[in-house]
Design a protein around this motif. Structure first.
Motif, PDB file in Angstrom:
ATOM      1  N   TYR A  62       0.823  -1.212   0.000  1.00 11.63           N
ATOM      2  CA  TYR A  62       0.000   0.000   0.000  1.00 11.63           C
ATOM      3  C   TYR A  62       0.859   1.266   0.000  1.00 11.63           C
ATOM      4  O   TYR A  62       0.502   2.252  -0.654  1.00 11.63           O
ATOM      5  CB  TYR A  62      -0.954   0.003   1.205  1.00 11.63           C
ATOM      6  N   GLU A  63       1.964   1.217   0.713  1.00 10.67           N
ATOM      7  CA  GLU A  63       2.870   2.369   0.712  1.00 10.67           C
ATOM      8  C   GLU A  63       3.449   2.581  -0.687  1.00 10.67           C
ATOM      9  O   GLU A  63       3.531   3.713  -1.178  1.00 10.67           O
ATOM     10  CB  GLU A  63       3.995   2.149   1.733  1.00 10.67           C
ATOM     11  N   ARG A  64       3.816   1.486  -1.337  1.00 12.05           N
ATOM     12  CA  ARG A  64       4.390   1.581  -2.680  1.00 12.05           C
ATOM     13  C   ARG A  64       3.362   2.024  -3.712  1.00 12.05           C
ATOM     14  O   ARG A  64       3.682   2.756  -4.656  1.00 12.05           O
ATOM     15  CB  ARG A  64       4.968   0.213  -3.069  1.00 12.05           C
ATOM     16  N   GLU A  65       2.121   1.576  -3.539  1.00 10.49           N
ATOM     17  CA  GLU A  65       1.088   1.814  -4.554  1.00 10.49           C
ATOM     18  C   GLU A  65       0.128   2.949  -4.194  1.00 10.49           C
ATOM     19  O   GLU A  65      -0.878   3.133  -4.877  1.00 10.49           O
ATOM     20  CB  GLU A  65       0.269   0.532  -4.766  1.00 10.49           C
ATOM     21  N   LYS A  66       0.440   3.719  -3.164  1.00 12.16           N
ATOM     22  CA  LYS A  66      -0.532   4.722  -2.721  1.00 12.16           C
ATOM     23  C   LYS A  66      -0.790   5.792  -3.782  1.00 12.16           C
ATOM     24  O   LYS A  66      -1.922   6.258  -3.922  1.00 12.16           O
ATOM     25  CB  LYS A  66      -0.115   5.356  -1.396  1.00 12.16           C
ATOM     26  N   GLY A 114      -9.352   6.775   7.278  1.00 12.83           N
ATOM     27  CA  GLY A 114     -10.518   7.643   7.125  1.00 12.83           C
ATOM     28  C   GLY A 114     -11.509   7.111   6.106  1.00 12.83           C
ATOM     29  O   GLY A 114     -11.275   6.117   5.433  1.00 12.83           O
ATOM     30  N   GLY A 115     -12.628   7.805   5.999  1.00 11.67           N
ATOM     31  CA  GLY A 115     -13.653   7.460   5.017  1.00 11.67           C
ATOM     32  C   GLY A 115     -14.311   6.133   5.302  1.00 11.67           C
ATOM     33  O   GLY A 115     -14.330   5.643   6.435  1.00 11.67           O
ATOM     34  N   ASP A 158     -12.630  10.486  -3.370  1.00 11.66           N
ATOM     35  CA  ASP A 158     -12.145  11.678  -2.663  1.00 11.66           C
ATOM     36  C   ASP A 158     -10.640  11.849  -2.755  1.00 11.66           C
ATOM     37  O   ASP A 158     -10.063  12.657  -2.022  1.00 11.66           O
ATOM     38  CB  ASP A 158     -12.547  11.592  -1.182  1.00 11.66           C
ATOM     39  N   SER A 159      -9.994  11.077  -3.614  1.00 13.58           N
ATOM     40  CA  SER A 159      -8.544  11.169  -3.837  1.00 13.58           C
ATOM     41  C   SER A 159      -7.715  10.830  -2.600  1.00 13.58           C
ATOM     42  O   SER A 159      -6.556  11.231  -2.506  1.00 13.58           O
ATOM     43  CB  SER A 159      -8.158  12.578  -4.329  1.00 13.58           C
ATOM     44  N   ASP A 160      -8.293  10.077  -1.665  1.00 11.66           N
ATOM     45  CA  ASP A 160      -7.569   9.800  -0.423  1.00 11.66           C
ATOM     46  C   ASP A 160      -7.399   8.307  -0.142  1.00 11.66           C
ATOM     47  O   ASP A 160      -6.852   7.932   0.902  1.00 11.66           O
ATOM     48  CB  ASP A 160      -8.274  10.457   0.766  1.00 11.66           C
ATOM     49  N   HIS A 161      -7.841   7.449  -1.050  1.00 11.52           N
ATOM     50  CA  HIS A 161      -7.826   6.012  -0.757  1.00 11.52           C
ATOM     51  C   HIS A 161      -6.400   5.495  -0.567  1.00 11.52           C
ATOM     52  O   HIS A 161      -6.126   4.726   0.361  1.00 11.52           O
ATOM     53  CB  HIS A 161      -8.534   5.223  -1.856  1.00 11.52           C
ATOM     54  N   GLY A 162      -5.485   5.917  -1.442  1.00 10.46           N
ATOM     55  CA  GLY A 162      -4.109   5.454  -1.333  1.00 10.46           C
ATOM     56  C   GLY A 162      -3.462   5.883  -0.029  1.00 10.46           C
ATOM     57  O   GLY A 162      -2.841   5.065   0.665  1.00 10.46           O
TER      58      GLY A 162
END
Length: 209
Positions: free
Chosen positions: A20-24, A78-79, A36-40
């Protein structure tokens, strides 16, 4: 590898955190047009927090690993993703209570429980362009792989999740932020389905190593 030990499960979640850190940035790119552009950022932050939490303690069974992941994700992501991924691990924990090692049958029960928990919480169905589109076929593939070697079954499950993830591209979103866009959500791969695929692929990779 015939079973998923507590140590293997910790390694899996650590691997997922690194993915997830690599693909955020990519997950954010997917989320930008329909979310909301925050999933990564949310997934990376949450799973890195879980990774740190898991490093601080030992666990008597698989359920304890899952519960630690669930509560940490709930407080750091979040979310909608926080409650949904927390539900994933809490539901799995119910089937893993008292088990230091998970057989293929055990993990199949865990994944089916996780799917049922998320469906109940999010009210999404297959084809709604959500994480269910990756998780449901992954659970089905795992069930169909009964009797196969564990690593092979997990690889088949991850492959089914990937197929489901890609199948979200032509769908109209019916749940979540993307559903507000209607037909404009067509042509975009669902970020939740993508992060679900990453999670299951990380497990398959750890089992294969």
């Amino acid at each position: 590898m015939d079973v998923l030990s507590v140590a293997t499960l910790v390694t899996w979640i650590n691997r997922a955190a690194d993915v997830y850190e690599r693909e955020k940035a990519y997950l954010t790119e997917l989320d930008a047009p329909i979310g909301d552009s925050d999933h990564g950022e949310n997934m990376a932050r949450g799973f890195l927090a879980v990774k740190a939490k898991l490093a601080d303690q030992s666990f008597p069974d698989a359920a304890a690993v899952f519960k630690t992941a669930a509560m940490t994700l709930l407080s750091t992501v979040g979310g909608a993703s926080g409650p949904l991924y927390s539900t994933f691990f809490l539901s799995a924990a119910v089937k893993a209570t008292g088990k230091a090692d998970l057989t293929l049958a055990d993990w199949t029960a865990c994944l089916e429980a996780a799917l049922a928990g998320i469906v109940q919480r999010g009210k999404a169905a297959l084809g709604d362009k959500t994480m269910i589109d990756a998780l449901s076929p992954a659970a089905d593939a795992l069930k169909q792989a009964a009797g196969k070697p564990l690593a092979e079954a997990l690889a088949l499950s991850a492959a089914a999740a990937e197929t489901g993830m890609k199948a979200t591209i032509p769908l109209v979103a019916h749940k979540g932020r993307a559903s507000y866009l209607g037909d404009r959500s067509v042509g975009h791969q669902d970020p939740g389905a993508t992060s679900t695929y990453y999670l299951l692929k990380a497990l398959a990779d750890v089992a294969a190593a």
